[in-house]
Design a protein around this motif. Structure first.
Motif, PDB file in Angstrom:
ATOM      1  N   LEU A   1      67.478   0.586  62.568  1.00  0.00           N
ATOM      2  CA  LEU A   1      66.180   1.027  63.094  1.00  0.00           C
ATOM      3  C   LEU A   1      65.354   1.592  61.953  1.00  0.00           C
ATOM      4  O   LEU A   1      65.881   2.253  61.057  1.00  0.00           O
ATOM      5  CB  LEU A   1      66.376   2.103  64.177  1.00  0.00           C
ATOM      6  CG  LEU A   1      65.107   2.668  64.828  1.00  0.00           C
ATOM      7  CD1 LEU A   1      64.381   1.588  65.610  1.00  0.00           C
ATOM      8  CD2 LEU A   1      65.456   3.826  65.752  1.00  0.00           C
ATOM      9  N   PHE A   2      64.045   1.301  62.001  1.00  0.00           N
ATOM     10  CA  PHE A   2      63.140   1.725  60.945  1.00  0.00           C
ATOM     11  C   PHE A   2      61.987   2.485  61.600  1.00  0.00           C
ATOM     12  O   PHE A   2      61.315   1.959  62.480  1.00  0.00           O
ATOM     13  CB  PHE A   2      62.629   0.485  60.206  1.00  0.00           C
ATOM     14  CG  PHE A   2      61.760   0.790  59.020  1.00  0.00           C
ATOM     15  CD1 PHE A   2      62.327   0.972  57.762  1.00  0.00           C
ATOM     16  CD2 PHE A   2      60.386   0.885  59.153  1.00  0.00           C
ATOM     17  CE1 PHE A   2      61.525   1.247  56.665  1.00  0.00           C
ATOM     18  CE2 PHE A   2      59.582   1.163  58.059  1.00  0.00           C
ATOM     19  CZ  PHE A   2      60.164   1.341  56.811  1.00  0.00           C
ATOM     20  N   ILE A   3      61.788   3.754  61.224  1.00  0.00           N
ATOM     21  CA  ILE A   3      60.726   4.563  61.829  1.00  0.00           C
ATOM     22  C   ILE A   3      59.754   4.995  60.737  1.00  0.00           C
ATOM     23  O   ILE A   3      60.154   5.642  59.768  1.00  0.00           O
ATOM     24  CB  ILE A   3      61.297   5.816  62.523  1.00  0.00           C
ATOM     25  CG1 ILE A   3      62.333   5.411  63.577  1.00  0.00           C
ATOM     26  CG2 ILE A   3      60.180   6.642  63.152  1.00  0.00           C
ATOM     27  CD1 ILE A   3      63.105   6.577  64.151  1.00  0.00           C
ATOM     28  N   ALA A   4      58.458   4.632  60.892  1.00  0.00           N
ATOM     29  CA  ALA A   4      57.443   5.044  59.909  1.00  0.00           C
ATOM     30  C   ALA A   4      56.589   6.126  60.547  1.00  0.00           C
ATOM     31  O   ALA A   4      55.900   5.877  61.532  1.00  0.00           O
ATOM     32  CB  ALA A   4      56.592   3.853  59.499  1.00  0.00           C
ATOM     33  N   CYS A   5      56.669   7.347  60.011  1.00  0.00           N
ATOM     34  CA  CYS A   5      55.923   8.457  60.621  1.00  0.00           C
ATOM     35  C   CYS A   5      55.267   9.325  59.568  1.00  0.00           C
ATOM     36  O   CYS A   5      55.287  10.551  59.669  1.00  0.00           O
ATOM     37  CB  CYS A   5      56.826   9.277  61.539  1.00  0.00           C
ATOM     38  SG  CYS A   5      58.332   9.848  60.747  1.00  0.00           S
ATOM     39  N   THR A   6      54.640   8.709  58.572  1.00  0.00           N
ATOM     40  CA  THR A   6      53.836   9.490  57.643  1.00  0.00           C
ATOM     41  C   THR A   6      52.506   9.797  58.321  1.00  0.00           C
ATOM     42  O   THR A   6      52.223   9.312  59.420  1.00  0.00           O
ATOM     43  CB  THR A   6      53.547   8.706  56.349  1.00  0.00           C
ATOM     44  OG1 THR A   6      52.607   7.669  56.646  1.00  0.00           O
ATOM     45  CG2 THR A   6      54.797   8.091  55.773  1.00  0.00           C
ATOM     46  N   GLY A   7      51.668  10.571  57.667  1.00  0.00           N
ATOM     47  CA  GLY A   7      50.383  10.913  58.263  1.00  0.00           C
ATOM     48  C   GLY A   7      49.342   9.818  58.120  1.00  0.00           C
ATOM     49  O   GLY A   7      48.241   9.934  58.636  1.00  0.00           O
ATOM     50  N   LEU A   8      49.675   8.739  57.403  1.00  0.00           N
ATOM     51  CA  LEU A   8      48.689   7.686  57.150  1.00  0.00           C
ATOM     52  C   LEU A   8      49.030   6.435  57.940  1.00  0.00           C
ATOM     53  O   LEU A   8      50.090   5.837  57.749  1.00  0.00           O
ATOM     54  CB  LEU A   8      48.646   7.349  55.658  1.00  0.00           C
ATOM     55  CG  LEU A   8      48.167   8.489  54.763  1.00  0.00           C
ATOM     56  CD1 LEU A   8      48.440   8.165  53.302  1.00  0.00           C
ATOM     57  CD2 LEU A   8      46.691   8.736  54.979  1.00  0.00           C
ATOM     58  N   ASP A   9      48.136   6.030  58.818  1.00  0.00           N
ATOM     59  CA  ASP A   9      48.374   4.863  59.669  1.00  0.00           C
ATOM     60  C   ASP A   9      48.648   3.619  58.850  1.00  0.00           C
ATOM     61  O   ASP A   9      49.547   2.831  59.154  1.00  0.00           O
ATOM     62  CB  ASP A   9      47.150   4.604  60.562  1.00  0.00           C
ATOM     63  CG  ASP A   9      46.967   5.701  61.591  1.00  0.00           C
ATOM     64  OD1 ASP A   9      47.786   6.641  61.582  1.00  0.00           O
ATOM     65  OD2 ASP A   9      46.022   5.612  62.384  1.00  0.00           O
TER      66      ASP A   9
END
Lengths: 447, 486
Positions: free
Chosen positions: A66-74
């Protein structure tokens, strides 16, 4: 399971803390100084960019589940999901904070195709929708909708004069399609029975179809409330405030004010909203709140992106006499504190998003719909296995502290009573106290 | 300002305008009015000749400056009205009355200085209708549509002449837009001719009245205007086409292209329809003593309200004889005008809508000093400079109206005549009350008054600021035209 998280901010940290006990976590962040925060957790920290294939290879993206992208930049989130997908991760979850992407033709489906993103999470939009639901149920402390709006759950506190306190539940003759699934007394959650008698001060959880619930609501408060427009004041016209304002602006029966401190943002709000009054000023400016008579508001929603200011604005509102106060909390750790000092509803956008991901990973057949009362109770959706032997509810002994609130059968919604049957392929909406969730899952999940 | 450039451009317009003078010559020839044939043919030749002389220093119009654009537009309208006046002089009007009549025609005002219609031939009345029809959609728009080489300059000229504060272009190229609008305009005119002939109006009268209707003009070949035909069906047809002429032609075009929501979604059109509805209802109530029969009363109320609001100025009754409360309704309508981008004159409905909203927002601002309260139209914010332009326009409009009223009354007119003559000319409406009522004429006013009212028509048609800006001294600092550096 091997999970890669891009972005070590508030969301990334909360996810790591929840998941690191059972799963292998790799956190990637460009800012090496974030590493300190993760040192107490059993996670691998990689310093580098989530949009760099080289960094992702170092995190062994090809072996991840699973890969989760949760930085502040869309943009970073979307691009890193696309790269990770190309490098062989099977599932991706992408956080966004603006509606630029949601508006593209083809919507989520096209984003899925072009960026290889399986699930888009937009915490601000979810928060705005949730606040709107609460506002739309006058008198309710909290409100949730399930099954695409076909089932509603409302939370009320009973007053001394409430007609519901006059007799035992069985004698109240609630309309078919509405069910009181739980009562909270002195901090304890209790599943009511036919002979339970409600009393003033109880918190009740009412589940049912929108029509039936609409019939019950007038009975909850003794005095008939006169129908007038609700006066709603929103402090902060940021992502959440703007979205909420747009939705309430279109709704009838709501008179809306928005207080925004940035003049340019205020002009954008005033240009977009048709009826709402936009005020330029700081939500913590007591003089402004007094001169605009904010104390007259039925609901005050404080959604500035700053917990301290939100708390201050909300407390000012309370002291001016606002009836209901809904406040956004950025750091999930502050949630309890806010409710303790008198905020009626404190909501955390990221907290809810984290909760739903954790549940998606650990839930299995049962699907978490909502967490109530700071985790004391949950609403879960359970798929009944095909081999299940059909039985009437009154012939079953489900675990204590749980109740089937609704049965979804194809397109039908059944708010069950004793004689109603549970059949294979049904989906059950179950209210369960936190300690019985696992038992409920096992009970309905087996034949 | 490069005078030579301005003159040569106006000269080009004058040449083509000369061709238009041939149309009434043919009509006069058909009806055997030989003196008028010579008058029209001679005027046509004169216009072409003068235009050719002005065109002597031929300049390409590709780097038009703003002030030159304004001068070309204002100058063209003035000069063309002089050219159009020549046949009237031959037909027996004195020069001041003749220019009044031709300016009234071109600006689609419809105020007349003709005492007795029997003195004039059919070609003359046809010419009045043609001046309406050319002026209705704008002479410059016509030239932009038909002249191939007006170039970029045409765009500035088009908007300097355009009616109302809108710049809704239908197509990227201004020439295509001008053509589209003229096609709709001509099509609607033809439709009305057919309809009028079908209910029994003679062809000649149908053509003249239809051209005067679509232009929101008001010149009828009949001395008693539409009333003279005693034909209720023709009045209803005229009501419908007057209403169409007062709406934005861009919306007509879009509706014909299949955008059926174009009209109902337009805020200005909704306000237009609302104003018509309210004023017709008021008139139906107020006119009870004047017209006892209800169906007649509804027809006259609708006819007169729409005729005045759209600034057409036709009459189905002598409304100058109505009671005061009914006349007050008409007087109020005179200060509103048609929609932006229509054939109608006046201050335009969209401006009145914006002024009303701005005023109401100021009331709200008193209560909420910190409120962000933009003026919106059609869901979009109206920028501050546009809003200021609208307010300034209206102030100047009232200023010109007041000045004109003072002068006209100083030269002997009574108060009602002075006020209504001024607003009727400035708003390009036509008839007023008392001496200048729909069955009366402007011929008995003092010559100075007539000159002032002629200027008022000109100023009103070009939306005040286009003309008044030319008073500034820096406009007249001439600069020689130089051959472009290659």
């Amino acid at each position: 399971m091997r999970i890669i998280i891009i972005g070590g901010g508030e969301v990334g940290f909360a996810l790591s803390r929840e998941l690191s006990r059972d799963h292998g976590i790799s956190v990637v962040d460009t800012d090496a100084s974030v590493r300190e925060r993760f040192e107490n957790l059993d996670v691998e920290f990689l310093s580098g960019s989530g949009t760099s294939a080289e960094t992702l290879k170092r995190a062994h993206v090809d072996e991840s589940d699973l890969f989760i992208a949760c930085t502040g930049l869309d943009e970073v989130n979307m691009v890193s999901c696309a790269i990770a997908k190309g490098l062989g991760t099977p599932r991706t979850i992408c956080f966004v904070s603006r509606d630029d992407f949601a508006g593209t033709d083809g919507g989520v489906e096209s984003i899925r195709q072009h960026f290889g993103i399986e699930r888009i999470i937009w915490p601000e939009a979810q928060l705005a929708e949730e606040i709107e639901r609460i506002i739309a149920a006058p008198g309710a402390i909290d409100a949730e909708v399930f099954a695409g709006g076909r089932i509603r759950l409302l939370e009320f506190r009973l007053d001394a004069g409430s007609p519901l306190t006059t007799a035992a539940l069985a004698a109240l003759r609630l309309p078919k399609g509405a069910l009181i699934v739980a009562v909270k007394r002195r901090d304890a959650i209790e599943i009511p029975r036919g002979d339970t008698r409600l009393s003033a001060g109880d918190k009740i959880f009412l589940m049912g179809t929108p029509e039936a619930v609409g019939q019950v609501v007038p009975q909850i408060h003794g005095v008939q409330q006169k129908q007038r427009a609700q006066l709603v004041t929103i402090i902060g016209g940021g992502d959440v405030g703007f979205r909420l304002a747009q939705r309430l602006d279109a709704a009838s029966g709501v008179e809306l004010r928005v207080i925004e401190s940035d003049p340019r943002r205020g002009e954008l709000l005033a240009a977009t909203l048709r009826r709402a009054l936009v005020l330029k000023g700081d939500g913590t400016d007591l003089e402004l709140l007094e001169s605009e008579d904010i104390g007259r508001s039925d609901v005050l929603v404080s959604v500035i992106d700053n917990d301290e200011k939100n708390l201050f604005a909300s407390l000012l509102g309370r002291s001016l006499g606002v009836k209901r106060i809904i406040t956004r909390v950025s750091r999930p750790a502050n949630l309890r504190l806010f409710e303790r000092v008198g905020i009626d509803v404190a909501l955390s956008a990221r907290g809810a998003a984290v909760g739903s991901i954790v549940h998606q990973i650990q839930g299995g057949r049962a699907h978490l719909l909502a967490v109530l009362e700071e985790g004391q109770a949950t609403i879960v959706e359970i798929a009944v296995p095909p081999a299940f032997r059909p039985r009437a509810l009154m012939d079953m002994q489900p675990p204590p502290q749980s109740i089937v609130g609704a049965i979804l059968r194809g397109n039908d919604v059944v708010i069950p009573r004793g004689p109603d049957q549970v059949r294979p392929q049904d989906r059950l909406i179950v209210f369960a106290a936190a300690q019985s969730v696992a038992a409920v899952r096992d009970y309905f999940g087996t034949t | 300002m490069r005078i030579a450039l301005v003159l040569s451009t106006i000269g080009a317009f004058l040449r083509y305008f000369g061709l238009a003078l041939l149309a009434p010559a043919l009509v006069s020839l058909y009806y055997g009015e030989h003196r008028d044939v010579i008058a029209f043919a001679g005027s046509a030749a004169g216009a072409v000749l003068v235009g050719q002389v002005m065109r002597y220093r031929r300049e390409p119009v590709h780097d038009l400056r703003r002030v030159e654009g304004l001068a070309i537009v204002a100058g063209s309208w003035m000069l063309l009205s002089w050219a159009a006046a020549v046949p009237f002089v031959v037909a027996g009007l004195n020069p001041i009355d003749a220019v009044f009549e031709s300016m009234s025609g071109l600006t689609t005002t419809g105020a007349t200085t003709m005492r007795d219609f029997a003195d004039f031939g059919r070609g003359v009345f046809f010419w009045r209708a043609v001046t309406h029809w050319i002026g209705g959609m704008g002479v410059i728009a016509l030239f932009v549509a038909v002249l191939p080489r007006l170039g970029i300059g045409g765009r500035q000229l088009f908007f300097a002449e355009a009616a109302g504060p809108t710049d809704d272009k239908l197509t990227p190229q201004i020439r295509d837009t001008a053509q589209a609008l003229w096609v709709v305009y001509a099509g609607l005119t033809a439709a009305q001719v057919v309809a009028l002939v079908a209910v029994g109006m003679p062809l000649y009268d149908s053509v003249c009245n239809a051209m005067a209707t679509l232009a929101a003009g008001g010149f009828s070949p009949h001395a008693q205007s539409l009333m003279g035909y005693r034909n209720p069906a023709a009045e209803w047809i005229t009501i419908i086409f007057m209403f169409a002429a007062g709406a934005n032609f861009a919306l007509h075009y879009r509706t014909l292209r299949g955008e059926l929501h174009a009209f109902p979604r337009d805020e200005e059109f909704r306000a237009y329809a609302g104003i018509v509805l309210v004023s017709v209802l008021l008139l139906v109530v107020f006119l009870r003593p004047e017209v006892p029969d209800l169906t007649d009363r509804v027809r006259h109320a609708a006819f007169q309200a729409i005729s005045i609001l759209t600034t057409t100025g036709f009459a189905s009754m002598d409304f100058a004889l109505w009671n005061d409360q009914s006349k007050m309704v008409l007087l109020a309508l005179m200060f509103i005008g048609g929609c932006a981008g229509s054939a109608g004159g006046g201050p335009k409905i969209v401006r009145q809508v914006l002024i009303a909203r701005y005023t109401l927002l100021e009331l709200r601002r008193v209560l909420h000093p910190r409120g962000v309260l933009p003026v919106k139209l059609g869901g979009r914010v109206v920028p501050d400079d546009v809003m200021r332009g609208v307010l300034v326009f209206f102030l100047f409009y009232l200023l010109v109206f007041a000045a004109s009223t003072l002068i006209v009354s100083a030269f002997g007119a009574d108060i009602v005549t002075a006020i209504t003559a001024s607003i009727a000319c400035l708003g390009n409406i036509g008839p007023g009350f008392n001496a200048v009522g729909p069955m009366g004429h402007f011929a008995d006013l003092h010559p100075v008054s007539k000159v002032v009212l002629t200027l008022a028509m000109w100023i009103g048609r070009l939306e005040v600021l286009t003309v008044l800006a030319l008073v500034r001294p820096e406009v007249w600092q001439t600069s020689r035209w130089r051959r472009p550096v290659r």
